[in-house]
Design a protein around this motif. Structure first.
Motif, mmCIF file in Angstrom:
data_model
loop_
_atom_site.group_PDB
_atom_site.id
_atom_site.type_symbol
_atom_site.label_atom_id
_atom_site.label_comp_id
_atom_site.label_asym_id
_atom_site.label_seq_id
_atom_site.Cartn_x
_atom_site.Cartn_y
_atom_site.Cartn_z
ATOM 1 N N LEU A 9 2.088 26.898 -10.382
ATOM 2 C CA LEU A 9 1.729 25.974 -9.252
ATOM 3 C C LEU A 9 1.287 24.591 -9.710
ATOM 4 O O LEU A 9 1.865 23.881 -10.360
ATOM 5 C CB LEU A 9 0.297 25.806 -9.822
ATOM 6 N N GLU A 10 2.433 24.156 -8.577
ATOM 7 C CA GLU A 10 3.231 22.885 -7.852
ATOM 8 C C GLU A 10 2.017 22.169 -7.018
ATOM 9 O O GLU A 10 2.447 22.574 -6.349
ATOM 10 C CB GLU A 10 4.159 22.605 -8.502
ATOM 11 N N SER A 11 1.816 20.737 -7.113
ATOM 12 C CA SER A 11 1.915 19.981 -5.805
ATOM 13 C C SER A 11 2.511 19.051 -5.603
ATOM 14 O O SER A 11 3.041 18.729 -7.105
ATOM 15 C CB SER A 11 0.661 19.462 -5.702
ATOM 16 N N LEU A 118 -4.386 23.379 -7.004
ATOM 17 C CA LEU A 118 -3.777 24.598 -7.338
ATOM 18 C C LEU A 118 -4.477 25.488 -7.408
ATOM 19 O O LEU A 118 -4.443 26.436 -6.597
ATOM 20 C CB LEU A 118 -3.031 23.665 -8.183
#
Length: 199
Positions: A9-11, A118
């Motif tokens: 999961l990435e932002s 996320l």
């Protein structure tokens, strides 16, 4: 939920990847602060307890009871802590977010909110959850305030809910976010991490 899958999961601010035994060395740099563990169920502020913490997290994943993540702060490209999904019941479309701890130098920087964004996004939009719960020790006012600021609803206190460090019975404060609230929250409290156009 496929516990064998490596969920990434990435932002723009945070990266979450599955916690691994090899993360022991990286976590040492942020884990050995006793104050981080004041209100947690267990501690991980020395080499032995940190190793036990990681082993328990990995065992929880193997038993399909918990999915632990490593938190990486993208601003510094450094390991910042850990968090997990647990109490996972996708038949009832709900799970909990917890076992969250972040090194003191990363606190009050927006990283915790980026991590929660996320986790909420994946829970609601990929796993199909209708409800996500968060819980904390009734004495942990800092954690409760952080949950309120991100828009979670306080539902009440479970008295003498569970054992914590030293065999003490703790009261647990329960918060939640439900799916109809998510779209508002992602455009509000989590707006800086959400790159999609408003619906």
């Amino acid at each position: 939920m496929d516990f064998s899958q490596d969920i990434i999961l990435e932002s723009n601010r945070a990266l979450l990847r599955p916690l691994a035994t090899a993360d022991f060395e990286g976590l040492q740099a942020v884990a050995f602060e006793p104050e981080l563990w004041q209100y947690t169920l267990t501690r991980a502020d020395d080499r032995i307890s940190l190793a036990a913490y990681i082993a328990a997290a990995m065992q929880g994943r193997e038993q399909h009871q918990r999915y632990p993540f490593l938190i990486i702060d993208k601003d510094t490209d450094r390991v910042a802590g850990s968090t997990s999904y647990y109490n996972i019941n996708l038949h009832e479309a709900r799970l909990s977010i917890g076992y969250t701890w972040i090194g003191s130098e990363f606190q009050r920087t927006g990283l915790n909110r980026a991590v929660k964004y996320l986790l909420f996004r994946h829970a609601f939009e990929v796993l199909g959850c209708e409800r996500v719960e968060l819980e904390t020790d009734a004495h942990n006012h800092k954690s409760q305030e952080a949950m309120r600021r991100m828009g979670a609803t306080e539902e009440g206190t479970l008295r003498s809910h569970r054992y914590t460090q030293g065999g003490r019975r703790r009261d647990t404060v329960i918060f939640s976010v439900i799916k109809p609230e998510w779209n508002v929250l992602r455009q509000g409290a989590f707006r800086e991490f959400d790159t999609r156009e408003s619906a």
